[in-house]
Design an enzyme around this catalytic site. Structure first.
Site, PDB file in Angstrom:
ATOM      1  N   ARG A 210       0.850  -1.198   0.000  1.00 55.79           N
ATOM      2  CA  ARG A 210       0.000   0.000   0.000  1.00 55.79           C
ATOM      3  C   ARG A 210       0.888   1.251   0.000  1.00 55.79           C
ATOM      4  O   ARG A 210       0.580   2.246  -0.618  1.00 55.79           O
ATOM      5  CB  ARG A 210      -0.957  -0.007   1.211  1.00 55.79           C
ATOM      6  CG  ARG A 210      -1.745   1.290   1.323  1.00 55.79           C
ATOM      7  CD  ARG A 210      -3.041   1.215   2.129  1.00 55.79           C
ATOM      8  NE  ARG A 210      -3.090   0.249   3.194  1.00 55.79           N
ATOM      9  CZ  ARG A 210      -2.453   0.337   4.364  1.00 55.79           C
ATOM     10  NH1 ARG A 210      -1.694   1.386   4.629  1.00 55.79           N
ATOM     11  NH2 ARG A 210      -2.572  -0.616   5.263  1.00 55.79           N
TER      12      ARG A 210
ATOM     13  N   TYR B 246     -15.412  17.751 -15.359  1.00 59.52           N
ATOM     14  CA  TYR B 246     -15.764  16.341 -15.492  1.00 59.52           C
ATOM     15  C   TYR B 246     -16.856  16.024 -14.461  1.00 59.52           C
ATOM     16  O   TYR B 246     -16.741  16.409 -13.289  1.00 59.52           O
ATOM     17  CB  TYR B 246     -14.515  15.494 -15.238  1.00 59.52           C
ATOM     18  CG  TYR B 246     -14.791  14.017 -15.198  1.00 59.52           C
ATOM     19  CD1 TYR B 246     -15.127  13.336 -16.365  1.00 59.52           C
ATOM     20  CD2 TYR B 246     -14.741  13.302 -14.007  1.00 59.52           C
ATOM     21  CE1 TYR B 246     -15.390  11.975 -16.332  1.00 59.52           C
ATOM     22  CE2 TYR B 246     -15.000  11.944 -13.972  1.00 59.52           C
ATOM     23  CZ  TYR B 246     -15.322  11.288 -15.140  1.00 59.52           C
ATOM     24  OH  TYR B 246     -15.589   9.953 -15.103  1.00 59.52           O
TER      25      TYR B 246
ATOM     26  N   ASP C 189      -6.320  19.746 -13.650  1.00 54.66           N
ATOM     27  CA  ASP C 189      -6.640  18.438 -14.229  1.00 54.66           C
ATOM     28  C   ASP C 189      -6.166  18.471 -15.681  1.00 54.66           C
ATOM     29  O   ASP C 189      -6.752  19.148 -16.520  1.00 54.66           O
ATOM     30  CB  ASP C 189      -8.158  18.204 -14.132  1.00 54.66           C
ATOM     31  CG  ASP C 189      -8.577  16.842 -14.675  1.00 54.66           C
ATOM     32  OD1 ASP C 189      -7.840  16.279 -15.510  1.00 54.66           O
ATOM     33  OD2 ASP C 189      -9.657  16.359 -14.288  1.00 54.66           O
TER      34      ASP C 189
ATOM     35  N   LYS D 140      -7.182   7.535 -19.228  1.00 56.72           N
ATOM     36  CA  LYS D 140      -7.421   8.076 -20.559  1.00 56.72           C
ATOM     37  C   LYS D 140      -6.151   7.981 -21.410  1.00 56.72           C
ATOM     38  O   LYS D 140      -5.709   6.901 -21.716  1.00 56.72           O
ATOM     39  CB  LYS D 140      -7.952   9.498 -20.434  1.00 56.72           C
ATOM     40  CG  LYS D 140      -9.027   9.670 -19.332  1.00 56.72           C
ATOM     41  CD  LYS D 140     -10.300   8.904 -19.622  1.00 56.72           C
ATOM     42  CE  LYS D 140     -11.254   8.809 -18.437  1.00 56.72           C
ATOM     43  NZ  LYS D 140     -11.609  10.060 -17.788  1.00 56.72           N
TER      44      LYS D 140
END
Ligand SMILES: *Cc1c(COP(=O)(O)O)cnc(C)c1O
Length: 387
Positions: free
Chosen positions: A54, A106, A178, A203
Site C-alpha cells: 500500500r 468532469y 486536471d 485516458k
C-alpha cells in the site's frame, strides 16, 4: 529519483525511458510486475525500502517516476483512479476551507465535490473561468484551492493557467490542474506555475482503454509528503499489474498524441463544414474564444471534439450515435480507438440540467474522442452516420 527528471531530455525519450531501468537481478528490460503485498526484512526495520505494497511497490514506483518526468515534476503519485487522486487532493483541506472550481468540470469531479466532500464542511464555488480574472473576485480568506480543468470536459473551454497561477500565488492559494485532456505531451501546468497536476491515467496516459488509474505530480517536497501520507493512509493505490500496463502505454504516448492531434483537426474541420451541425467545440479553431491562450500554453490541440446539431434534438443525436461503426458509443476517452459519448445522459448525467444548459451542454451535444485509426475511415463513418 527526482533529479534526472529535470534534465533536458526530450519528451519522446522520456516517454520511453523515464522511471525504467533494467531489473538489477535479471537484467530484464521491462520493469517486472512485482505482484507482492509484502517484503522480507533481514531484521525488524532493516529492509530494502519496501515494507508493504500500500505504501511502496517497485512497479508503481517506476510508473510514478515516469509520470513525474513527463510533467517536469519532482514527485509523482499514482492512485486507483483519477477520482481517487482528486479525493487525495481534497483530503489536504479542513472543514471550513473553500475551493474555487470551474463550472464546466468532469461530471465525476463535480459529484465528489458536491456529494461527498461538501458534507464535511468544505465549500465549493463553481465559477466561469473563461475570463480567468474572474477567479480573483471569488477568493475569500478561506480559499485554499483553485481547481482548473483545461481543456474542459466536454465544452473544450481553455483556461489561462499562467494567469490563474499568478492569481493563486498572490493570494497564497494552491492551484491544481486536471491535465487529463491535454496530457503532458501537449501541456505542462507545473511549468506554467501550477502547484499540482492531476491525471485520469485511465485516458491518454494508459491509452488503450484497459486500465482505470489516477496520478498526481508536484514539485514541492512538503506537498508531496502530505499527499504520500494520504495515499498510504487512505489506501486508494493502483496495483502492480495496472502500473505495468500504463508503463507500457506511456512508451508510445508521443506517437499516439501526434496522431490524435492530426486526426482531431481533420474531424473538427469536417464537422464544422457539415450542414446539419450547429457548433463544433475544438480549441484549434481561430474562432475559439481562447484560441490565443490555447496556442500559447499547448503544443497542439488534441483529439477531443464536441458538437451540437443545428436543432438541439436529442433523438437526432441518438440516431447518429447508433449508426456510428468505428466511433464506439461508450464513456471514457483517450484510447487508441475512437469513441463517441453523449455527456447529458452518460458522463455528465450527475450534473443537473439547469447547470448543463448554463454552460451550453445541450441535449444534442456529442463528444468525440478521435482515435488513431486511418482518417479516411473515420470521416467516412461520420459521413454515413450523419446521413
Ligand atoms: C475520466 C476523468 C476523470 C476521472 O478519472 P477516473 O480515472 O475515471 O476516476 C477526471 N477528470 C477528467 C477530465 C476525466 O476525463
Amino acid at each position: 529519483m527526482a533529479t534526472k527528471n529535470k534534465t533536458n531530455v526530450k519528451f519522446g525519450t522520456k516517454a520511453v525511458h523515464a522511471g525504467v531501468t533494467p531489473d538489477p537481478t535479471t537484467g530484464a528490460i521491462m520493469t517486472p510486475i512485482y505482484q507482492t503485498s509484502t517484503y522480507a526484512q533481514r531484521s525488524p526495520g532493516d529492509h530494502k525500502g519496501f515494507e508493504y505494497s500500500r505504501t511502496h511497490n517497485p512497479t508503481r514506483s517506476a510508473l510514478q517516476e515516469s509520470i513525474a518526468a513527463l510533467e517536469n515534476a519532482k514527485h509523482g503519485l499514482c492512485f486507483g483512479s483519477g477520482l481517487a487522486a482528486v479525493d487525495a487532493v481534497i483530503k489536504l483541506l479542513n472543514p471550513g476551507d473553500e475551493v474555487i472550481a470551474g463550472d464546466d468540470l468532469y461530471g465525476g469531479t463535480y459529484r465528489i465535490f458536491t456529494k461527498v466532500f461538501a458534507k464535511y464542511g468544505i465549500k465549493f464555488n463553481f465559477i466561469s473561468m473563461e475570463d480567468v480574472t474572474n477567479i480573483e473576485k471569488h477568493i475569500t480568506p478561506n480559499t485554499r484551492l483553485i481547481w482548473v480543468e483545461t481543456p474542459t470536459n466536454p465544452m473544450m473551454n481553455i483556461i489561462d493557467i499562467k494567469t490563474a497561477a499568478a492569481i493563486a500565488k498572490k493570494h497564497k492559494v494552491m492551484l491544481g490542474v486536471d491535465n487529463t485532456f491535454a496530457t503532458p505531451y501537449l501541456q505542462n501546468p507545473l511549468d506554467l506555475g501550477a502547484d499540482l497536476v492531476m491525471h485520469s491515467v485511465t485516458k491518454y496516459l494508459s491509452g488503450h482503454s484497459d486500465v482505470v488509474m489516477g496520478a498526481l505530480a508536484v514539485n514541492d517536497d512538503k506537498l508531496a509528503a502530505d499527499l504520500a501520507f494520504i495515499q498510504k493512509s487512505c489506501g486508494a493505490v493502483c496495483g502492480p499489474q495496472d502500473s505495468f500496463l500504463v508503463l507500457r502505454g506511456i512508451k508510445t504516448l508521443h506517437l499516439r498524441m501526434q496522431r490524435h492531434c492530426e486526426n482531431g483537426e481533420k474531424v473538427a474541420r469536417y464537422l464544422a463544414n457539415h450542414p446539419k451541425i450547429g457548433k463544433v467545440y475544438w480549441p484549434g479553431f481561430e474562432s475559439h474564444p481562447n484560441y490565443e491562450v490555447a496556442k500559447s500554453q499547448m503544443r497542439g490541440f488534441g483529439g477531443m471534439i464536441s458538437f451540437v446539431f443545428k436543432e438541439d434534438d436529442q433523438q437526432q443525436a441518438f440516431r447518429v450515435m447508433e449508426k456510428l461503426k468505428f466511433f464506439v458509443l461508450a464513456e471514457s476517452l483517450g484510447g487508441v480507438e475512437s469513441l463517441a459519448n453523449h455527456p447529458a445522459t452518460m458522463t455528465h448525467g450527475a450534473v443537473p440540467r439547469e447547470e448543463r444548459m448554463k454552460v451550453g451542454l445541450l441535449d444534442s451535444l456529442i463528444r468525440l474522442s478521435v482515435g488513431i485509426e486511418d482518417i479516411e475511415d473515420l470521416i467516412e463513418d461520420l459521413d454515413q452516420a450523419l446521413g
